[in-house]
Design a protein around this motif. Structure first.
Motif, PDB file in Angstrom:
ATOM      1  N   ARG A   1       0.870  -1.174   0.000  1.00 62.06           N
ATOM      2  CA  ARG A   1       0.000   0.000   0.000  1.00 62.06           C
ATOM      3  C   ARG A   1       0.902   1.218   0.000  1.00 62.06           C
ATOM      4  NH1 ARG A   1      -5.110  -2.593   0.887  1.00 62.06           N
ATOM      5  NH2 ARG A   1      -4.486  -4.662   1.515  1.00 62.06           N
ATOM      6  N   THR A   2       0.539   2.214  -0.740  1.00 65.25           N
ATOM      7  CA  THR A   2       1.414   3.373  -0.843  1.00 65.25           C
ATOM      8  C   THR A   2       0.716   4.611  -0.337  1.00 65.25           C
ATOM      9  OG1 THR A   2       2.435   2.374  -2.738  1.00 65.25           O
ATOM     10  CG2 THR A   2       2.856   4.697  -2.423  1.00 65.25           C
ATOM     11  N   HIS A   3       1.445   5.365   0.447  1.00 64.47           N
ATOM     12  CA  HIS A   3       0.959   6.688   0.798  1.00 64.47           C
ATOM     13  C   HIS A   3       2.150   7.628   0.773  1.00 64.47           C
ATOM     14  CE1 HIS A   3      -1.221   9.977   2.329  1.00 64.47           C
ATOM     15  NE2 HIS A   3      -0.179  10.232   3.080  1.00 64.47           N
ATOM     16  N   SER A   4       2.008   8.788   0.168  1.00 64.01           N
ATOM     17  CA  SER A   4       3.119   9.725   0.012  1.00 64.01           C
ATOM     18  C   SER A   4       4.306   8.959  -0.540  1.00 64.01           C
ATOM     19  CB  SER A   4       3.501  10.361   1.343  1.00 64.01           C
ATOM     20  OG  SER A   4       2.405  10.883   1.972  1.00 64.01           O
ATOM     21  N   SER A   5       5.450   9.088   0.124  1.00 66.69           N
ATOM     22  CA  SER A   5       6.622   8.391  -0.398  1.00 66.69           C
ATOM     23  C   SER A   5       6.792   7.038   0.261  1.00 66.69           C
ATOM     24  CB  SER A   5       7.850   9.251  -0.149  1.00 66.69           C
ATOM     25  OG  SER A   5       7.831   9.683   1.182  1.00 66.69           O
ATOM     26  N   TYR A   6       5.817   6.621   1.067  1.00 63.50           N
ATOM     27  CA  TYR A   6       5.998   5.399   1.837  1.00 63.50           C
ATOM     28  C   TYR A   6       5.152   4.250   1.315  1.00 63.50           C
ATOM     29  CZ  TYR A   6       8.184   8.504   5.110  1.00 63.50           C
ATOM     30  OH  TYR A   6       9.008   9.423   5.690  1.00 63.50           O
ATOM     31  N   THR A   7       5.764   3.091   1.286  1.00 64.38           N
ATOM     32  CA  THR A   7       5.031   1.890   0.948  1.00 64.38           C
ATOM     33  C   THR A   7       5.083   0.994   2.169  1.00 64.38           C
ATOM     34  OG1 THR A   7       5.754   2.060  -1.300  1.00 64.38           O
ATOM     35  CG2 THR A   7       4.974  -0.086  -0.608  1.00 64.38           C
ATOM     36  N   PHE A   8       3.943   0.563   2.630  1.00 61.24           N
ATOM     37  CA  PHE A   8       4.017  -0.329   3.770  1.00 61.24           C
ATOM     38  C   PHE A   8       3.248  -1.600   3.482  1.00 61.24           C
ATOM     39  CE2 PHE A   8      -0.295   0.427   5.146  1.00 61.24           C
ATOM     40  CZ  PHE A   8      -0.552   1.738   4.768  1.00 61.24           C
ATOM     41  N   ALA A   9       3.819  -2.679   3.900  1.00 58.52           N
ATOM     42  CA  ALA A   9       3.167  -3.982   3.771  1.00 58.52           C
ATOM     43  C   ALA A   9       4.027  -4.940   4.560  1.00 58.52           C
ATOM     44  CB  ALA A   9       3.109  -4.435   2.321  1.00 58.52           C
ATOM     45  N   VAL A  10       3.440  -5.912   5.177  1.00 58.35           N
ATOM     46  CA  VAL A  10       4.271  -6.900   5.857  1.00 58.35           C
ATOM     47  C   VAL A  10       4.140  -8.244   5.167  1.00 58.35           C
ATOM     48  CG1 VAL A  10       4.352  -5.772   8.080  1.00 58.35           C
ATOM     49  CG2 VAL A  10       2.475  -7.321   7.578  1.00 58.35           C
ATOM     50  N   THR A  11       3.404  -8.272   4.093  1.00 56.10           N
ATOM     51  CA  THR A  11       3.293  -9.522   3.349  1.00 56.10           C
ATOM     52  C   THR A  11       3.890  -9.341   1.957  1.00 56.10           C
ATOM     53  OG1 THR A  11       1.060  -8.869   2.872  1.00 56.10           O
ATOM     54  CG2 THR A  11       1.352 -10.448   4.627  1.00 56.10           C
ATOM     55  N   THR A  12       3.935 -10.404   1.195  1.00 55.55           N
ATOM     56  CA  THR A  12       4.669 -10.386  -0.065  1.00 55.55           C
ATOM     57  C   THR A  12       4.041  -9.407  -1.063  1.00 55.55           C
ATOM     58  OG1 THR A  12       5.020 -12.689   0.330  1.00 55.55           O
ATOM     59  CG2 THR A  12       5.607 -11.898  -1.837  1.00 55.55           C
ATOM     60  N   PRO A  13       4.824  -8.485  -1.591  1.00 56.95           N
ATOM     61  CA  PRO A  13       4.267  -7.501  -2.517  1.00 56.95           C
ATOM     62  C   PRO A  13       4.131  -8.051  -3.930  1.00 56.95           C
ATOM     63  CG  PRO A  13       6.590  -7.140  -2.281  1.00 56.95           C
ATOM     64  CD  PRO A  13       6.257  -8.323  -1.404  1.00 56.95           C
ATOM     65  N   ALA A  14       3.261  -7.391  -4.682  1.00 50.73           N
ATOM     66  CA  ALA A  14       3.091  -7.789  -6.074  1.00 50.73           C
ATOM     67  C   ALA A  14       4.293  -7.336  -6.901  1.00 50.73           C
ATOM     68  CB  ALA A  14       1.810  -7.177  -6.617  1.00 50.73           C
ATOM     69  N   GLU A  15       4.850  -6.182  -6.559  1.00 48.20           N
ATOM     70  CA  GLU A  15       5.981  -5.660  -7.324  1.00 48.20           C
ATOM     71  C   GLU A  15       7.227  -5.665  -6.463  1.00 48.20           C
ATOM     72  OE1 GLU A  15       4.844  -1.678  -8.366  1.00 48.20           O
ATOM     73  OE2 GLU A  15       2.863  -2.469  -8.905  1.00 48.20           O
ATOM     74  N   LYS A  16       8.383  -5.843  -7.130  1.00 45.94           N
ATOM     75  CA  LYS A  16       9.638  -5.892  -6.372  1.00 45.94           C
ATOM     76  C   LYS A  16      10.176  -4.495  -6.104  1.00 45.94           C
ATOM     77  CE  LYS A  16      12.126  -9.963  -6.508  1.00 45.94           C
ATOM     78  NZ  LYS A  16      13.454 -10.510  -6.678  1.00 45.94           N
ATOM     79  N   ALA A  17      10.693  -4.289  -4.908  1.00 43.92           N
ATOM     80  CA  ALA A  17      11.377  -3.031  -4.611  1.00 43.92           C
ATOM     81  C   ALA A  17      12.783  -3.127  -5.178  1.00 43.92           C
ATOM     82  CB  ALA A  17      11.437  -2.814  -3.107  1.00 43.92           C
ATOM     83  N   PRO A  18      13.247  -2.083  -5.914  1.00 46.21           N
ATOM     84  CA  PRO A  18      14.584  -2.164  -6.492  1.00 46.21           C
ATOM     85  C   PRO A  18      15.659  -2.253  -5.409  1.00 46.21           C
ATOM     86  CG  PRO A  18      13.651   0.027  -6.772  1.00 46.21           C
ATOM     87  CD  PRO A  18      12.566  -0.830  -6.199  1.00 46.21           C
ATOM     88  N   TYR A  19      16.721  -2.956  -5.709  1.00 52.95           N
ATOM     89  CA  TYR A  19      17.910  -3.117  -4.848  1.00 52.95           C
ATOM     90  C   TYR A  19      17.679  -4.002  -3.625  1.00 52.95           C
ATOM     91  CZ  TYR A  19      19.568   0.828  -7.598  1.00 52.95           C
ATOM     92  OH  TYR A  19      19.914   1.651  -8.624  1.00 52.95           O
ATOM     93  N   LEU A  20      16.469  -4.004  -3.094  1.00 52.40           N
ATOM     94  CA  LEU A  20      16.234  -4.682  -1.815  1.00 52.40           C
ATOM     95  C   LEU A  20      16.366  -6.189  -1.976  1.00 52.40           C
ATOM     96  CD1 LEU A  20      15.321  -4.103   1.140  1.00 52.40           C
ATOM     97  CD2 LEU A  20      12.972  -4.436   0.355  1.00 52.40           C
ATOM     98  N   THR A  21      17.097  -6.788  -1.039  1.00 57.92           N
ATOM     99  CA  THR A  21      17.289  -8.229  -1.094  1.00 57.92           C
ATOM    100  C   THR A  21      15.952  -8.976  -0.982  1.00 57.92           C
ATOM    101  OG1 THR A  21      18.468 -10.060  -0.070  1.00 57.92           O
ATOM    102  CG2 THR A  21      17.646  -8.389   1.419  1.00 57.92           C
ATOM    103  N   ASP A  22      15.903 -10.162  -1.572  1.00 57.53           N
ATOM    104  CA  ASP A  22      14.644 -10.916  -1.606  1.00 57.53           C
ATOM    105  C   ASP A  22      14.058 -11.115  -0.212  1.00 57.53           C
ATOM    106  OD1 ASP A  22      14.601 -11.066  -4.299  1.00 57.53           O
ATOM    107  OD2 ASP A  22      15.307 -13.152  -4.437  1.00 57.53           O
ATOM    108  N   ARG A  23      14.952 -11.341   0.764  1.00 58.98           N
ATOM    109  CA  ARG A  23      14.453 -11.627   2.115  1.00 58.98           C
ATOM    110  C   ARG A  23      13.579 -10.492   2.645  1.00 58.98           C
ATOM    111  NH1 ARG A  23      19.629 -12.493   2.763  1.00 58.98           N
ATOM    112  NH2 ARG A  23      19.977 -10.747   4.169  1.00 58.98           N
ATOM    113  N   LEU A  24      13.856  -9.261   2.189  1.00 58.68           N
ATOM    114  CA  LEU A  24      13.149  -8.111   2.756  1.00 58.68           C
ATOM    115  C   LEU A  24      12.104  -7.513   1.817  1.00 58.68           C
ATOM    116  CD1 LEU A  24      15.974  -6.353   4.792  1.00 58.68           C
ATOM    117  CD2 LEU A  24      14.060  -7.723   5.612  1.00 58.68           C
ATOM    118  N   GLN A  25      11.868  -8.194   0.676  1.00 62.76           N
ATOM    119  CA  GLN A  25      10.826  -7.702  -0.221  1.00 62.76           C
ATOM    120  C   GLN A  25       9.500  -7.668   0.535  1.00 62.76           C
ATOM    121  OE1 GLN A  25      10.823  -6.445  -3.309  1.00 62.76           O
ATOM    122  NE2 GLN A  25      13.045  -6.605  -3.449  1.00 62.76           N
ATOM    123  N   GLY A  26       8.778  -6.589   0.382  1.00 64.72           N
ATOM    124  CA  GLY A  26       7.444  -6.516   0.983  1.00 64.72           C
ATOM    125  C   GLY A  26       7.400  -5.772   2.297  1.00 64.72           C
ATOM    126  N   PHE A  27       8.569  -5.518   2.886  1.00 63.95           N
ATOM    127  CA  PHE A  27       8.519  -4.865   4.199  1.00 63.95           C
ATOM    128  C   PHE A  27       8.391  -3.342   4.097  1.00 63.95           C
ATOM    129  CE2 PHE A  27      10.013  -9.047   5.308  1.00 63.95           C
ATOM    130  CZ  PHE A  27       9.185  -9.316   6.383  1.00 63.95           C
TER     131      PHE A  27
END
Ligand code: PMP
Ligand code: GLN
Length: 407
Positions: free
Chosen positions: A6-32
């Motif tokens: 979920r995105t608000h302003s410049s922040y994306t928050f989710a504690v479960t697996t996201p549909a899209e990958k965050a750039p650079y972030l290691t797989d273990r932390l995708q979705g956080f």
């Protein structure tokens, strides 16, 4: 276990697996993404809404304690403290646990000072679990649990707390344990629900952990915030548990100095030694002047601790009465400084949508409990309000909610 971030302003928050990958972030932390607390405090700043989201007090803790921090700085206690924590603080922690809980810990080996409870949790998970291990915890869970388990490479298994008393099904708990289960991560008093696990529940959890030879990490940061006839029972005091349990505390929560980031872990020497190994490569040592000050605080008399509980109990009543007057079905928490409402009582269904709109509809910020679940549907209707705020702030939030025609 999958949901879009979920995105608000410049922040994306989710504690479960996201549909899209965050750039650079290691797989273990995708979705956080960014924690819900940061996202919601940013929303409060942007909108000027009353912030009952992130759980931090808006008044300082005891003056003797803050003066002790100033004195420590002025006395030149400004270089690295020892890795395990200052002896004076470890002694004070041992005193506190013995005086308040009857637990005996050796300051030399069984107590480790950390950079907040957050580091104690992360270091415990990193030290004790890894790929192939499973960690059982209850949902909703405090957000750093999922991230800490992910960083260690272990797998989390959740057991859902349900109903207005946030009870768990003993069969579900039993079924969550497998031969890979290494550790149970427990939080009582529990954030975000305010549940205080009772003796029967703790005995059941203990029996399973002993039978399966599983370690326990228990987060007791709200141990002094327990209301009415509920009791805080440290699980480490149950038979057979001291030898397998690490107990985690936070000076931020006990003394209302959340920005100081001093916490600690207590447990058997071999477990604490393992956690110490991880901690030394995370931060090595934790803020020296604050350690002196927290040592002073832990020796305060019972009048301080009782007064703190009574003050928060009054705020709990104040906020819950305000929420009820505004039409919310409200769950009075047994502990912590968070109250939960069922938003279906005001015609809403999705906590995230509700909390995103609330600053605009009512001028108040709260936290959607559903972000703390793997099974989001279980908590979609629940929203958390913090009451560790000045009375006038709570009253203003209540006034705004009462005046809101449609949420
Ligand atoms: N555990 C729980 C349940 C919390 O609510 C918090 C937030 N204070 C923490 C751990 C983290 O504590 P600290 O700020 O000491 O890192
Ligand atoms: N523990 C606080 C809460 O639950 C937040 C701490 C944080 O912002 N990381 O609101």
């Amino acid at each position: 276990m999958s949901s879009a971030p979920r995105t608000h302003s410049s922040y994306t928050f989710a504690v479960t697996t996201p549909a899209e990958k965050a750039p650079y972030l290691t797989d273990r932390l995708q979705g956080f993404g960014t924690t819900i607390f940061t996202a919601m405090s940013a929303l409060a700043m942007e909108t000027g809404a009353v912030n009952l989201g992130q759980g931090f007090p808006d008044t300082d803790g005891p003056i003797e304690v803050s003066q002790a921090a100033v004195a420590a700085i002025n006395a030149g206690h400004n270089q690295y403290p020892p890795l395990a924590g200052l002896p004076v603080l470890r002694e004070a922690i041992a005193h506190h646990r013995q005086h308040h809980r009857g637990q005996i810990f050796d300051p030399d080996g069984e107590i480790l000072v950390t950079t907040g409870a957050t580091e104690a949790l992360a270091a415990s998970l990193l030290a004790l679990t890894g790929p192939g291990d499973e960690v059982v915890t209850f949902e909703p869970y405090y957000d750093s649990y999922a991230a800490g388990i992910a960083m260690s490479g272990a797998t989390r298994r959740v057991v859902t707390l349900r109903g207005s008393d946030f009870a768990f099904d003993p069969d579900e708990l039993e079924a969550a344990f497998t031969p890979q289960t290494k550790l149970l991560l427990l939080n009582t008093p529990h954030n975000p629900t305010g549940k205080v696990f009772n003796r029967t529940e703790l005995e059941l959890i203990s029996r399973i952990c002993i039978e399966r030879d599983v370690l326990v990490v228990v987060d007791e940061v709200y141990e002094h915030l327990v209301y009415e006839d509920h009791d805080h029972i440290p699980i480490a005091t149950l038979p057979g548990m001291a030898e397998r349990t690490i107990t985690i505390s936070s000076a931020g929560k006990i003394f209302s100095f959340t920005g100081w980031k001093i916490g600690w872990a207590c447990g058997p020497a071999e477990l604490i030694a393992a956690v110490r190994t991880a901690k030394q490569f995370l931060t090595f040592a934790s803020g020296g002047p604050w350690q002196h000050a927290v040592a002073t605080g832990l020796h305060l008399g019972d009048d301080f601790f009782d007064g703190y509980t009574a003050e928060m109990a009054a705020k709990r009543e104040r906020l819950c009465a305000g929420l009820e007057a505004a039409g919310f079905d409200t769950i009075r928490p047994q502990g912590t400084y968070f109250a939960t409402v069922d938003i279906r009582s005001v015609g809403a269904t999705d906590g995230i949508e509700f909390c995103m709109a609330l600053p605009h509809t009512a001028g108040v910020v709260a936290v959607p409990t559903q972000v703390f679940y793997d099974n989001e549907d279980e908590g979609r209707h629940l929203v958390r309000f913090a009451f560790c705020k000045k009375d006038e702030v709570l009253d203003e939030a209540a006034r705004r909610l009462l005046a809101t025609e449609a949420f």
